[in-house]
Design an enzyme around this catalytic site. Structure first.
Site, PDB file in Angstrom:
ATOM      1  N   LYS A 159       0.826  -1.202   0.000  1.00  0.00           N
ATOM      2  CA  LYS A 159       0.000   0.000   0.000  1.00  0.00           C
ATOM      3  C   LYS A 159       0.862   1.254   0.000  1.00  0.00           C
ATOM      4  CE  LYS A 159      -3.598  -2.207   2.859  1.00  0.00           C
ATOM      5  NZ  LYS A 159      -4.426  -2.065   4.082  1.00  0.00           N
ATOM      6  N   ARG A 210     -16.547  -1.197   8.100  1.00  0.00           N
ATOM      7  CA  ARG A 210     -16.283   0.175   8.534  1.00  0.00           C
ATOM      8  C   ARG A 210     -16.992   0.355   9.870  1.00  0.00           C
ATOM      9  NH1 ARG A 210     -15.128   5.127   6.457  1.00  0.00           N
ATOM     10  NH2 ARG A 210     -13.288   3.981   5.735  1.00  0.00           N
ATOM     11  N   ARG A 224     -18.336  -3.632   3.635  1.00  0.00           N
ATOM     12  CA  ARG A 224     -18.076  -3.372   2.224  1.00  0.00           C
ATOM     13  C   ARG A 224     -17.616  -4.675   1.576  1.00  0.00           C
ATOM     14  NH1 ARG A 224     -14.073   1.688   3.027  1.00  0.00           N
ATOM     15  NH2 ARG A 224     -13.151   0.115   4.387  1.00  0.00           N
ATOM     16  N   ARG A 232     -10.107  -5.661  -3.252  1.00  0.00           N
ATOM     17  CA  ARG A 232     -10.374  -4.403  -2.539  1.00  0.00           C
ATOM     18  C   ARG A 232     -11.879  -4.205  -2.393  1.00  0.00           C
ATOM     19  NH1 ARG A 232      -7.732  -0.264  -6.430  1.00  0.00           N
ATOM     20  NH2 ARG A 232      -8.914  -1.617  -7.836  1.00  0.00           N
ATOM     21  N   ASP A 272     -11.306   0.651   9.940  1.00  0.00           N
ATOM     22  CA  ASP A 272     -11.500  -0.426   8.971  1.00  0.00           C
ATOM     23  C   ASP A 272     -11.009  -1.729   9.586  1.00  0.00           C
ATOM     24  OD1 ASP A 272     -12.518   1.408   7.221  1.00  0.00           O
ATOM     25  OD2 ASP A 272     -10.691   1.592   6.033  1.00  0.00           O
ATOM     26  N   GLU A 280      -7.013   0.125   9.400  1.00  0.00           N
ATOM     27  CA  GLU A 280      -6.800   1.551   9.154  1.00  0.00           C
ATOM     28  C   GLU A 280      -7.635   2.367  10.128  1.00  0.00           C
ATOM     29  OE1 GLU A 280      -7.191   4.422   5.192  1.00  0.00           O
ATOM     30  OE2 GLU A 280      -6.597   2.314   4.972  1.00  0.00           O
ATOM     31  N   ASN A 282      -9.322   5.989  10.029  1.00  0.00           N
ATOM     32  CA  ASN A 282      -9.642   7.111   9.149  1.00  0.00           C
ATOM     33  C   ASN A 282     -10.059   8.326   9.977  1.00  0.00           C
ATOM     34  OD1 ASN A 282      -9.798   5.826   6.230  1.00  0.00           O
ATOM     35  ND2 ASN A 282     -10.741   4.367   7.648  1.00  0.00           N
TER      36      ASN A 282
END
Length: 312
Positions: A159, A210, A224, A232, A272, A280, A282
């Site tokens: 990434k 999320r 998701r 992804r 995430d 992650e 955010n």
């Protein structure tokens, strides 16, 4: 509650995806509460003889696909004229983004999330504080060390650190004879910045989650799902949103991350999570609140402004 003068620093309003945009949902809720709602882009902000100003537009907003906004007034305003400023422009988190946070630190307005916190919490690198919660992760620019790390796993994900929406993310098989060459090319393309590598988690085929965190507490979640053979799950990369519930793993992760968020003054974050592992944090412009409301009825913009009004 007195009417607040609110500004949203964001990408150009005409680029909004009306039925998905979180900034729009936040603006509509503020407008419905009687607050004065303005917007400007980072490029509209400037320092002028001791005063930070912006070329700002007062707007009326809605979820009308044909006309989701009307600019009612344009004026150059000192940022101190606003009660609340939301940082909502999307990454890339480059030096332009960082420089803009220095402007915002000079205002007396309440800035959410705080500019210093947005600098301090690197969305992909901040998981390094929580190695016990994450997949096995490597960050750096030493190609030999990266190759050694990758050999521990069948596949790894590489990434670029400061993009968003699944951009700059690839998956490589560590046993491929060209792994080193492809990883080196990826690293070179990233420029001077480190890259991040993680063990690939096959569980992503079942989606990533999320987890919305408001004032340090889990608020809700959606899933998701990747589509068309892509690993992804980001909606920007073609994934689709589905309902999800906050489970015990989510609560454990949120509780572990909460002290960092509280320390930095982060009001709204999106974590995430894949198969109970933190991927992650955010904090720049967390998204997907419209999907959350459609699937669960949970109204994060309402809860967000309840919190903000309580601070005012």
């Amino acid at each position: 509650m007195k009417s607040l003068r609110i500004a949203v620093q964001m990408d150009p309003i005409e680029t909004m995806v009306v039925q998905r945009d979180t900034s729009l949902a936040l603006m509509i809720e503020a407008q419905n509460r009687g607050h004065e709602t303005w917007w400007f882009t980072p490029n509209d902000v400037f320092f002028d003889a001791g005063v930070v100003k912006a070329r700002a537009r007062r707007a009326s907003v809605s979820l009308n696909e044909a006309k989701h906004y009307e600019n009612l007034e344009t004026a150059i305003r000192a940022l101190d004229d606003f009660d609340v400023i939301l940082i909502r422009q999307d990454p890339p988190f480059d030096m332009g983004y960082v420089s803009n946070t220095y402007f915002l630190e000079l205002t007396k307005a309440r800035v959410l999330n705080p500019p210093r916190a947005v600098r301090n919490i690197s969305e992909k690198m901040s998981i390094m504080y929580f190695p016990e919660l994450t997949p096995k992760t490597w960050v750096g620019r030493d190609l030999d060390a990266l190759v050694d790390f990758a050999k521990r796993f069948d596949q790894v994900v590489l990434k670029v650190l400061y993009l968003m929406g699944g951009d700059g993310v690839i998956k490589l098989k560590s046993s491929d004879p060209d792994f080193r060459a492809r990883a080196g090319k990826f690293m070179d393309a990233a420029g001077r910045e480190p890259i991040l590598a993680q063990e690939f988690m096959p569980a992503v085929s079942g989606g990533d989650k999320r987890l919305f965190v408001l004032d340090g507490e889990p608020f809700g979640a959606i899933r998701r799902m990747p589509q068309g053979g892509d690993f992804r799950a980001n909606l920007h990369a073609g994934g689709i949103a589905e309902p999800a519930e906050v489970d015990e793993n989510d609560r454990r992760i949120a509780a572990a991350v909460a002290p960092l968020l509280k320390q930095e003054g982060i009001l709204f974050a999106g974590l995430d999570v894949i198969a109970g592992k933190l991927i992650e944090i955010n904090v720049t412009s967390p998204t997907l609140v419209q999907e959350l409301k459609r699937f669960t009825g949970l109204d994060l913009p309402k809860a967000f402004w309840d919190k903000v009004e309580g601070l005012a």
